[in-house]
Every structure is written in C-alpha cells, then in structure tokens.
Design a protein around this motif. Structure first.
Motif, PDB file in Angstrom:
ATOM      1  N   PRO A  38       0.849  -1.211   0.061  1.00 33.77           N
ATOM      2  CA  PRO A  38      -0.014  -0.138  -0.102  1.00 33.77           C
ATOM      3  C   PRO A  38       0.751   1.222  -0.034  1.00 33.77           C
ATOM      4  N   GLN A  39       1.967   1.248   0.422  1.00 37.87           N
ATOM      5  CA  GLN A  39       2.802   2.366   0.362  1.00 37.87           C
ATOM      6  C   GLN A  39       3.416   2.680  -1.025  1.00 37.87           C
ATOM      7  N   LEU A  40       3.414   1.756  -1.825  1.00 39.25           N
ATOM      8  CA  LEU A  40       3.983   1.821  -2.888  1.00 39.25           C
ATOM      9  C   LEU A  40       3.605   2.825  -4.054  1.00 39.25           C
ATOM     10  N   SER A  41       4.304   3.644  -4.542  1.00 43.10           N
ATOM     11  CA  SER A  41       3.922   4.977  -5.538  1.00 43.10           C
ATOM     12  C   SER A  41       4.027   4.528  -7.043  1.00 43.10           C
ATOM     13  N   LEU A  42       3.590   5.083  -7.968  1.00 44.67           N
ATOM     14  CA  LEU A  42       3.655   4.980  -9.174  1.00 44.67           C
ATOM     15  C   LEU A  42       5.047   5.309  -9.641  1.00 44.67           C
ATOM     16  N   GLY A  43       5.764   6.430  -8.788  1.00 46.12           N
ATOM     17  CA  GLY A  43       6.875   6.904  -9.194  1.00 46.12           C
ATOM     18  C   GLY A  43       8.054   6.023  -8.715  1.00 46.12           C
ATOM     19  N   THR A  44       7.915   5.297  -7.560  1.00 43.96           N
ATOM     20  CA  THR A  44       8.423   4.200  -7.198  1.00 43.96           C
ATOM     21  C   THR A  44       8.979   3.014  -8.063  1.00 43.96           C
ATOM     22  N   VAL A  45       7.448   2.658  -8.691  1.00 44.51           N
ATOM     23  CA  VAL A  45       7.511   1.648  -9.705  1.00 44.51           C
ATOM     24  C   VAL A  45       8.368   2.105 -10.926  1.00 44.51           C
ATOM     25  N   TYR A  46       8.114   3.333 -11.626  1.00 39.17           N
ATOM     26  CA  TYR A  46       8.845   3.900 -12.584  1.00 39.17           C
ATOM     27  C   TYR A  46      10.377   3.874 -12.336  1.00 39.17           C
ATOM     28  N   ARG A  47      10.826   4.318 -11.283  1.00 39.01           N
ATOM     29  CA  ARG A  47      11.977   4.288 -10.871  1.00 39.01           C
ATOM     30  C   ARG A  47      12.690   2.904 -10.917  1.00 39.01           C
ATOM     31  N   ASN A  48      12.110   1.977 -10.079  1.00 36.86           N
ATOM     32  CA  ASN A  48      12.729   0.570 -10.006  1.00 36.86           C
ATOM     33  C   ASN A  48      12.740  -0.079 -11.377  1.00 36.86           C
ATOM     34  N   LEU A  49      11.919   0.281 -11.978  1.00 41.80           N
ATOM     35  CA  LEU A  49      11.594  -0.555 -13.416  1.00 41.80           C
ATOM     36  C   LEU A  49      12.932   0.021 -14.009  1.00 41.80           C
TER      37      LEU A  49
END
Length: 130
Positions: A38-49
């Motif tokens: 639940p703490q995951l943000s779309l920005g975090t997903v982009y950055r990690n990908l």
C-alpha cells in the motif's frame, strides 16, 4: 552501472514482471502490486523498473506508447499491437547478420532488438489506433 542495494519493493516489482506474459508497463505493475504494497507509488515503480533495466535485469520495450518491460533479457523479437496495446514474443530468430551490417558503418554493435508494429490477430484488423 553497479546493482542497487537489495529492496523488497524492487524485488516484488521484478517478480511481477518476470511472472507476466504481458510485458507489463509501470502502470500495470503498480495496479497489480498496490494492494500488496500500500505504500508503493507509481513513481517508485517507474524508478525501480528503470533501475532494473539499467542493471540489465529487465529489457525495456518501446512500443510507441508507454514503455513495456520484459524479464527475458536474451535477444528475442517482439510484436506490439497498435490497436489494443498487446505485446507478444515472436519466434523470429536473432540475426547476427544485422549486427555485422551495422558494423560496416563503423558502429560498435553490442546487439539489437527487433520489434514489429501492427495489428495482432486478436484485433482482427480493426482500424483502432492507440
């Protein structure tokens, strides 16, 4: 680039891409994992990908809209449907002759990717374009 330190979120993002046959986008991964993390943000997903792609753990595919990602990093061919956005692996062999042709122009080739764009069989030739 050296690998980033271990992150549970990064590993779950990687695992989600690896488990998918859809060549998911960042938004697809975010929607899949947001309940679990639940703490995951779309920005975090982009950055990690992007970090995973830079490390060579994922391949980034440009299909004309949002980048898609693939955990199969060995050279292989893709098809991107411009109607529905579907991305498929195609059984078209990697052709090292293309690398040699590019080298004739003085380029130092490390490999190539081949992506076909068009209408998939599931769309049946509909004229819808993303």
């Amino acid at each position: 680039m050296r690998p980033q330190r271990y992150s549970v979120r990064r590993e779950r993002i990687y695992e989600a891409v690896a488990a998918s046959c859809e060549h998911p986008s960042a938004e697809m991964i975010y929607n899949q994992l947001k309940t679990e993390l639940p703490q995951l943000s779309l920005g975090t997903v982009y950055r990690n990908l992007n970090q995973l792609a830079e490390e060579g753990r994922l391949s980034r595919l440009d299909c004309g809209s949002a980048d898609r990602f693939d955990a199969t990093v060995a050279p292989h061919t893709h098809f991107c449907c411009t109607a529905c956005g579907r991305v498929l692996d195609l059984p078209v062999p990697y052709d090292p002759v293309l690398d040699r042709e590019a080298e004739r122009w003085g380029c130092q080739v490390k490999g190539h990717s081949l992506t076909f764009l068009g209408i998939c069989s599931g769309c049946g030739g509909k004229n819808t374009v993303l």
